[in-house]
Scaffold this active site. Structure first.
Site, PDB file in Angstrom:
ATOM      1  N   TRP A 130       0.648  -1.181  -0.155  1.00 49.84           N
ATOM      2  CA  TRP A 130      -0.191  -0.253   0.047  1.00 49.84           C
ATOM      3  C   TRP A 130       0.816   1.303   0.006  1.00 49.84           C
ATOM      4  CZ3 TRP A 130       2.180   2.302   4.078  1.00 49.84           C
ATOM      5  CH2 TRP A 130       2.756   1.533   5.121  1.00 49.84           C
ATOM      6  N   ASN A 131       2.130   1.297   0.138  1.00 54.66           N
ATOM      7  CA  ASN A 131       3.067   2.207   0.546  1.00 54.66           C
ATOM      8  C   ASN A 131       3.249   3.238  -0.605  1.00 54.66           C
ATOM      9  OD1 ASN A 131       4.827   0.663  -0.423  1.00 54.66           O
ATOM     10  ND2 ASN A 131       6.378   1.366   1.204  1.00 54.66           N
ATOM     11  N   LYS A 154      -2.689  -8.074  -7.305  1.00 53.00           N
ATOM     12  CA  LYS A 154      -3.578  -7.780  -5.964  1.00 53.00           C
ATOM     13  C   LYS A 154      -2.793  -6.888  -5.143  1.00 53.00           C
ATOM     14  CE  LYS A 154      -4.027  -9.660  -1.413  1.00 53.00           C
ATOM     15  NZ  LYS A 154      -4.371  -8.277  -1.022  1.00 53.00           N
ATOM     16  N   GLY A 206       6.787  -6.514  -0.385  1.00 58.58           N
ATOM     17  CA  GLY A 206       5.909  -6.307   0.725  1.00 58.58           C
ATOM     18  C   GLY A 206       6.874  -6.534   1.890  1.00 58.58           C
ATOM     19  N   SER A 207       6.263  -7.323   3.144  1.00 56.96           N
ATOM     20  CA  SER A 207       7.210  -7.559   4.149  1.00 56.96           C
ATOM     21  C   SER A 207       7.917  -8.930   4.011  1.00 56.96           C
ATOM     22  CB  SER A 207       6.207  -7.714   5.200  1.00 56.96           C
ATOM     23  OG  SER A 207       5.317  -8.416   5.275  1.00 56.96           O
ATOM     24  N   GLU A 228      10.678  -8.275  -3.640  1.00 56.62           N
ATOM     25  CA  GLU A 228      11.158  -6.763  -2.978  1.00 56.62           C
ATOM     26  C   GLU A 228      10.616  -6.712  -1.512  1.00 56.62           C
ATOM     27  OE1 GLU A 228      13.044  -4.894  -5.008  1.00 56.62           O
ATOM     28  OE2 GLU A 228      12.934  -5.459  -6.797  1.00 56.62           O
ATOM     29  N   LEU A 229      11.529  -6.768  -0.661  1.00 56.05           N
ATOM     30  CA  LEU A 229      11.228  -6.936   0.824  1.00 56.05           C
ATOM     31  C   LEU A 229      11.524  -5.636   1.562  1.00 56.05           C
ATOM     32  CD1 LEU A 229      11.517 -10.770   1.076  1.00 56.05           C
ATOM     33  CD2 LEU A 229       9.507  -9.454   0.239  1.00 56.05           C
ATOM     34  N   CYS A 262      10.597   1.798   1.788  1.00 54.50           N
ATOM     35  CA  CYS A 262      11.515   0.757   2.190  1.00 54.50           C
ATOM     36  C   CYS A 262      12.788   1.221   2.118  1.00 54.50           C
ATOM     37  CB  CYS A 262      11.385  -0.552   1.263  1.00 54.50           C
ATOM     38  SG  CYS A 262      11.322   0.380  -0.664  1.00 54.50           S
ATOM     39  N   GLU A 362      12.994  -3.455  11.419  1.00 54.41           N
ATOM     40  CA  GLU A 362      12.690  -2.378  10.555  1.00 54.41           C
ATOM     41  C   GLU A 362      11.710  -1.430  11.051  1.00 54.41           C
ATOM     42  OE1 GLU A 362      10.453  -3.404   6.893  1.00 54.41           O
ATOM     43  OE2 GLU A 362      11.207  -1.818   5.712  1.00 54.41           O
TER      44      GLU A 362
HETATM   45  P1  NAP Z   1       2.562  -6.822   3.702  1.00 57.17           P
HETATM   46  O1  NAP Z   1       1.821  -7.045   4.881  1.00 57.17           O
HETATM   47  O2  NAP Z   1       3.512  -7.702   3.384  1.00 57.17           O
HETATM   48  O3  NAP Z   1       1.711  -6.857   2.389  1.00 57.17           O
HETATM   49  C1  NAP Z   1       2.297  -6.821   1.039  1.00 57.17           C
HETATM   50  C2  NAP Z   1       1.246  -7.457   0.115  1.00 57.17           C
HETATM   51  O4  NAP Z   1       1.261  -8.756   0.383  1.00 57.17           O
HETATM   52  C3  NAP Z   1      -0.229  -6.874   0.207  1.00 57.17           C
HETATM   53  O5  NAP Z   1      -0.904  -7.039  -0.851  1.00 57.17           O
HETATM   54  C4  NAP Z   1      -0.749  -8.073   1.213  1.00 57.17           C
HETATM   55  O6  NAP Z   1      -2.145  -8.319   1.170  1.00 57.17           O
HETATM   56  C5  NAP Z   1      -0.143  -9.224   0.415  1.00 57.17           C
HETATM   57  N1  NAP Z   1      -0.128 -10.488   1.257  1.00 57.17           N
HETATM   58  C6  NAP Z   1       0.255 -10.624   2.707  1.00 57.17           C
HETATM   59  N2  NAP Z   1       0.461 -11.874   2.995  1.00 57.17           N
HETATM   60  C7  NAP Z   1       0.029 -12.633   2.001  1.00 57.17           C
HETATM   61  C8  NAP Z   1      -0.143 -13.775   1.707  1.00 57.17           C
HETATM   62  N3  NAP Z   1       0.098 -14.739   2.895  1.00 57.17           N
HETATM   63  N4  NAP Z   1      -0.800 -14.233   0.578  1.00 57.17           N
HETATM   64  C9  NAP Z   1      -0.916 -13.481  -0.310  1.00 57.17           C
HETATM   65  N5  NAP Z   1      -0.900 -12.178  -0.266  1.00 57.17           N
HETATM   66  C10 NAP Z   1      -0.394 -11.715   0.880  1.00 57.17           C
HETATM   67  O7  NAP Z   1       3.584  -5.551   3.472  1.00 57.17           O
HETATM   68  P2  NAP Z   1       3.108  -4.127   3.624  1.00 57.17           P
HETATM   69  O8  NAP Z   1       2.852  -4.000   5.244  1.00 57.17           O
HETATM   70  O9  NAP Z   1       1.893  -3.860   2.865  1.00 57.17           O
HETATM   71  O10 NAP Z   1       4.224  -3.373   3.057  1.00 57.17           O
HETATM   72  C11 NAP Z   1       5.551  -2.916   3.733  1.00 57.17           C
HETATM   73  C12 NAP Z   1       6.682  -3.736   3.581  1.00 57.17           C
HETATM   74  O11 NAP Z   1       7.120  -3.728   2.159  1.00 57.17           O
HETATM   75  C13 NAP Z   1       7.698  -3.177   4.425  1.00 57.17           C
HETATM   76  O12 NAP Z   1       8.612  -4.344   4.894  1.00 57.17           O
HETATM   77  C14 NAP Z   1       8.625  -2.590   3.187  1.00 57.17           C
HETATM   78  O13 NAP Z   1       9.886  -2.468   3.488  1.00 57.17           O
HETATM   79  C15 NAP Z   1       8.184  -3.379   2.299  1.00 57.17           C
HETATM   80  N6  NAP Z   1       8.419  -2.755   0.855  1.00 57.17           N
HETATM   81  C16 NAP Z   1       9.479  -3.089   0.288  1.00 57.17           C
HETATM   82  C17 NAP Z   1       9.594  -2.400  -1.182  1.00 57.17           C
HETATM   83  C18 NAP Z   1      10.896  -2.819  -2.124  1.00 57.17           C
HETATM   84  O14 NAP Z   1      10.960  -2.612  -3.387  1.00 57.17           O
HETATM   85  N7  NAP Z   1      11.842  -3.792  -1.583  1.00 57.17           N
HETATM   86  C19 NAP Z   1       8.942  -1.521  -1.360  1.00 57.17           C
HETATM   87  C20 NAP Z   1       7.845  -1.109  -0.619  1.00 57.17           C
HETATM   88  C21 NAP Z   1       7.838  -1.609   0.396  1.00 57.17           C
HETATM   89  P3  NAP Z   1      -3.271  -7.905   2.420  1.00 57.17           P
HETATM   90  O15 NAP Z   1      -3.008  -6.404   2.477  1.00 57.17           O
HETATM   91  O16 NAP Z   1      -4.582  -8.374   1.548  1.00 57.17           O
HETATM   92  O17 NAP Z   1      -2.682  -8.444   3.532  1.00 57.17           O
END
Ligand code: NAP
Length: 472
Positions: A130-131, A154, A206-207, A228-229, A262, A362
């Site tokens: 979402w960020n 998604k 994501g995370s 990309e975490l 991130c 983090e």
């Molecule tokens: P998140 O909770 O991991 O969610 C990311 C995406 O994954 C969402 O669409 C989420 O859907 C989905 N998701 C989570 N668990 C899942 C599962 N078991 N099966 C299918 N889909 C699943 O992360 P966030 O809190 O939104 O984002 C923050 C993290 O992203 C931070 O750690 C940040 O550093 C990292 N990030 C990394 C980058 C990069 O380029 N490296 C860029 C931006 C952010 P739901 O919302 O429906 O749970």
């Protein structure tokens, strides 16, 4: 799972979106797969034109798209508009450069003339955070659109309005149905999509937690994936760095997007010589943080994206303090602009020691952590003492010196004596628990390409003296 838009400034539920059925997903998958086969026989010039039109249409609706992001996840309106512009820039860049990036590469061999060609592989499933709701999807969509891979995505369940608008304005600009598909689906449905033979790759941003789950599913079904975490990027200030120059970017380095980035500077690592002055400078910059209405141009610190994000971050900072960290700046109980908004004030922590759990965590929000080190060697050691390896910044008297230090940092990217920014031509991605694979740049368009080797015998007669090398 509920796809809901909740306004972080007020905590008000704005809209709930219905989940999509398996039949809906199947229909979209069929269309995406048909498009993949159709595109295999078409030159990419036509798609370049469409992608430029997509960029234009996003810019035409820039305000509406930005407002949706403000409503979904609380981003400052000015930053939201800039994100729409960056997304359009990525689309334009791939439209302009894909042909060159995908040009076959010749290889000279003892067996004959060989070359590598770059082909599409099928439908890509993208799971996004979402960020940066538009930018993150565009990093996957634009290169794959040019390559010929349709993308189903998604988005996080908290940004459904932005997700549907991105799909709407992309299709409205002429992108064919199936080329970009927004999904409101459950985790189980995601796994079924990943398992489907028509899907050739999976991109996740994501995370770590989500990365482990999605990477495991991709592995189970033998799908190529990019992860990309998270990150805990070092921002290293060496003895001869120009502090006055650094001051210009300190606010942006940590508090842009309310610190929910991130590649934010999550660990300021400063040599003894500059430590006291640097900390004062950082406090001064953080003191400028003005929480408030994200639509008001005077607001500089937005609310966090969700109630759980704000609650968890408050708790994480309290835990860090309970384990010995010092709250060097800020007040966790500071008055908030609205009673039900998702607020987190800007705070600075020091004295985070290695035995404090916070040391390896983090902080995803406006939390600066400052470390004092004796010298350059200790700075490098501390920077690398992390489970993450996404990005970083190094500041020294000369950028050549900073670049030498950068080469010793175990991350996917380092910026030297400069601000940090993402632009289409610079690839993006990490090592260690920050994931694997790259988005943007040439690497981004090759991530899900079939790099096919074709070897041609120019004599059209087999001569084993020339081919024998291939058997040993
Ligand atoms: P998140 O909770 O991991 O969610 C990311 C995406 O994954 C969402 O669409 C989420 O859907 C989905 N998701 C989570 N668990 C899942 C599962 N078991 N099966 C299918 N889909 C699943 O992360 P966030 O809190 O939104 O984002 C923050 C993290 O992203 C931070 O750690 C940040 O550093 C990292 N990030 C990394 C980058 C990069 O380029 N490296 C860029 C931006 C952010 P739901 O919302 O429906 O749970």
């Amino acid at each position: 799972m509920a796809y809901q838009s909740i306004y972080p400034y007020t905590g008000e539920l704005k809209k709930t979106y219905e989940n999509q059925s398996d039949e809906y997903v199947e229909d979209k998958l069929q269309k995406a797969d048909a498009l993949y086969h159709e595109w295999r026989n078409q030159p990419l010039d036509g798609r370049a034109e469409i992608l430029h039109a997509v960029a234009d249409n996003l810019m035409k609706h820039q305000d509406e798209l930005a407002k949706a992001m403000v409503q979904d996840m609380g981003k400052l309106f000015g930053e939201a508009k800039a994100e729409v512009a960056l997304s359009a820039m990525i689309a334009n860049w791939y439209a302009d450069n894909a042909k060159d990036l995908l040009r076959p590469q010749r290889v000279y061999t003892i067996m004959g003339d060989a070359h590598y060609e770059y082909h599409s592989t099928g439908v890509i499933m993208a799971v996004e955070p979402w960020n940066f709701p538009y930018y993150q999807v565009m990093r996957v969509f634009a290169p794959n659109f040019m390559l010929g891979n349709p993308v189903m995505f998604k988005q996080a369940s908290s940004v459904p309005t932005t997700a549907s608008l991105l799909e709407k304005y992309t299709l409205e600009a002429g992108a064919p149905e199936g080329s970009l598909v927004n999904l409101f689906v459950t985790y189980d449905q995601i796994e079924k999509i990943i398992a489907d033979p028509r899907v050739s790759g999976v991109a996740l941003t994501g995370s770590e937690r989500a990365g482990q789950k999605i990477a495991a599913e991709a592995g189970k079904y033998l799908k190529k994936s990019t992860m990309e975490l998270g990150g805990s990027d070092p921002f290293i200030v060496l003895d001869d760095a120009d502090l006055d120059d650094i001051k210009k970017i300190l606010y942006m380095a940590r508090l842009f997007n309310a610190g929910q980035e991130c590649t934010s500077a999550k660990r300021f690592i400063v040599t003894e010589k500059n430590y006291d002055r640097f900390l004062e400078m950082l406090k001064e910059e953080f003191s400028k943080a003005k929480m408030g209405d994200p639509m008001n141009p005077k607001t500089t610190l937005a609310p966090l994206s969700s109630k759980s994000a704000a609650d968890d971050l408050h708790q994480q900072v309290k835990d860090a303090i309970a384990h010995g960290a010092t709250l060097a700046y800020g007040n966790l109980d500071a008055p908030t602009p609205t009673p039900n908004g998702f607020w987190m004030p800007a705070v600075i922590l020091t004295d985070v020691t290695r035995d404090n759990p916070a040391y390896y965590q983090e902080f995803f929000g406006p939390v600066g952590v400052v470390y004092k080190v004796a010298d350059e060697e200790e700075a490098i050691k501390l920077a690398n003492d992390s489970h993450y390896g996404l990005g970083g910044q190094v500041f020294a008297g000369h950028s050549k010196h900073a670049a030498e230090v950068a080469s010793k940092i175990e991350t996917g990217a380092v910026y030297c004596n400069n601000f940090r920014g993402s632009i289409p031509e610079l690839q993006f991605g990490g090592v260690k628990n920050s994931g694997y694979g790259r988005e943007l740049g040439r690497a981004g368009i090759l991530a899900f390409a079939n790099e096919q080797m074709i070897m041609r015998n120019p004599y059209d007669k087999i001569d084993l003296n020339h081919t024998i090398g291939g058997f040993v």
